[in-house]
Design an enzyme around this catalytic site. Structure first.
Site, mmCIF file in Angstrom:
data_model
loop_
_atom_site.group_PDB
_atom_site.id
_atom_site.type_symbol
_atom_site.label_atom_id
_atom_site.label_comp_id
_atom_site.label_asym_id
_atom_site.label_seq_id
_atom_site.Cartn_x
_atom_site.Cartn_y
_atom_site.Cartn_z
ATOM 1 C CB THR A 1 28.182 13.206 16.689
ATOM 2 O OG1 THR A 1 28.992 12.170 16.173
ATOM 3 C CG2 THR A 1 29.069 14.260 17.335
ATOM 4 C CG LEU B 1 27.883 17.644 14.773
ATOM 5 C CD1 LEU B 1 27.246 18.106 16.079
ATOM 6 C CD2 LEU B 1 29.377 17.405 14.983
ATOM 7 C CG ASP B 2 29.254 10.931 12.325
ATOM 8 O OD1 ASP B 2 29.266 11.460 11.198
ATOM 9 O OD2 ASP B 2 30.253 10.397 12.847
ATOM 10 C CB ILE B 3 22.776 9.707 12.977
ATOM 11 C CG1 ILE B 3 21.350 9.665 13.512
ATOM 12 C CG2 ILE B 3 23.438 8.343 13.049
ATOM 13 C CD1 ILE B 3 20.352 8.953 12.624
ATOM 14 C CE LYS C 1 31.096 8.419 15.410
ATOM 15 N NZ LYS C 1 29.834 8.405 14.684
#
Ligand code: URA
Length: 232
Positions: A105, A101-103, A185
């Site tokens: 998210t 997961l992105d930083i 995104k």
């Protein structure tokens, strides 16, 4: 396997603590008190520690509600990783995040040391579903929804069909079966919109436990482990 390892894995305690319990005569294997930490135990042996039955766990599976500000990695010199949210005694399990997961998210991140199951869950051919709640910068039109659901070009790759359930003009739940870098995104960028908040609310048919606050985690139940194809 040595008895002290068996006890420490089953109880989630350190080797030192497990040796102490064994020395004190508090560990029984198949109904017999064993005081030798080096005793050769088997995963299938019946283990009783301080009068209570303990199950040997081959693998660990944690459901974490990832907060923003942590990266989905095991080690980084500059940024905090999701493993920094776990107590020290987990370090001996070699856990890693199954997927990324992105930083910025939030939400469901599976941490495990079961490489095979993680591999299966992440394999594109298995089409494992992931559900995200997304808040957008601009209202989402019917047309945008249809375009994204069909598949959009996110820079040299056309996404597989997705499902969107709109919750308000700028909020929706999107289900995808892939895990390309920044996929959600980029999917909204492809229709001229922007994700301003993203949270994974389910992974591999398991919903994120609503009792987990950001940064908290829990072990998966036996049923949940079965659902994701793992084994305790
Ligand atoms: N898609 C994204 O864009 N970011 C995530 O963290 C997960 C899915």
């Amino acid at each position: 396997m040595r008895l002290d390892k068996f006890v420490s894995d089953a109880m989630g305690i350190t080797r030192k603590d497990s040796k102490n319990l064994i020395k004190k005569g508090l560990v029984e294997v198949n109904g017999e008190i064993i005081k030798d930490a080096g005793f050769n135990a088997n995963e299938t042996d019946e283990l009783v520690v301080e009068g209570k039955r303990a199950e040997y766990k081959k693998f660990i599976y944690l459901m974490m509600n990832k907060p923003q500000g942590y990266i989905s990695a095991t080690d980084d010199h500059r940024q905090k990783t999701v493993l920094d949210l776990l107590p020290e005694n987990f370090s001996r399990y070699d856990l890693f995040p199954a997927g990324r997961l992105d930083i910025d998210t939030e939400g469901f991140l599976l941490l495990t040391n079961d490489g095979q199951t993680a591999h299966n869950l992440l394999s594109p051919s298995k089409k494992v579903g992931k559900e995200y709640f997304a808040r957008l910068e601009k209202p989402l039109s019917e047309n945008d929804i249809a375009t994204i659901e069909e598949g959009v070009d996110i820079g040299g790759y056309v996404t597989k069909p997705a499902k969107i359930v709109q919750e308000s003009d700028r909020e929706c739940v999107i289900t995808i079966v892939e895990g390309k870098f920044h996929q959600v995104k980029k999917m909204f960028e492809a229709v001229g919109n922007k994700v301003v908040y993203l949270k994974r609310i389910s992974f591999a048919s398991l919903p994120l436990d609503p009792s987990l606050s950001l940064g908290e985690y829990r072990h998966l139940t036996e049923d949940e482990v079965k659902i994701i194809g793992g084994s305790y």
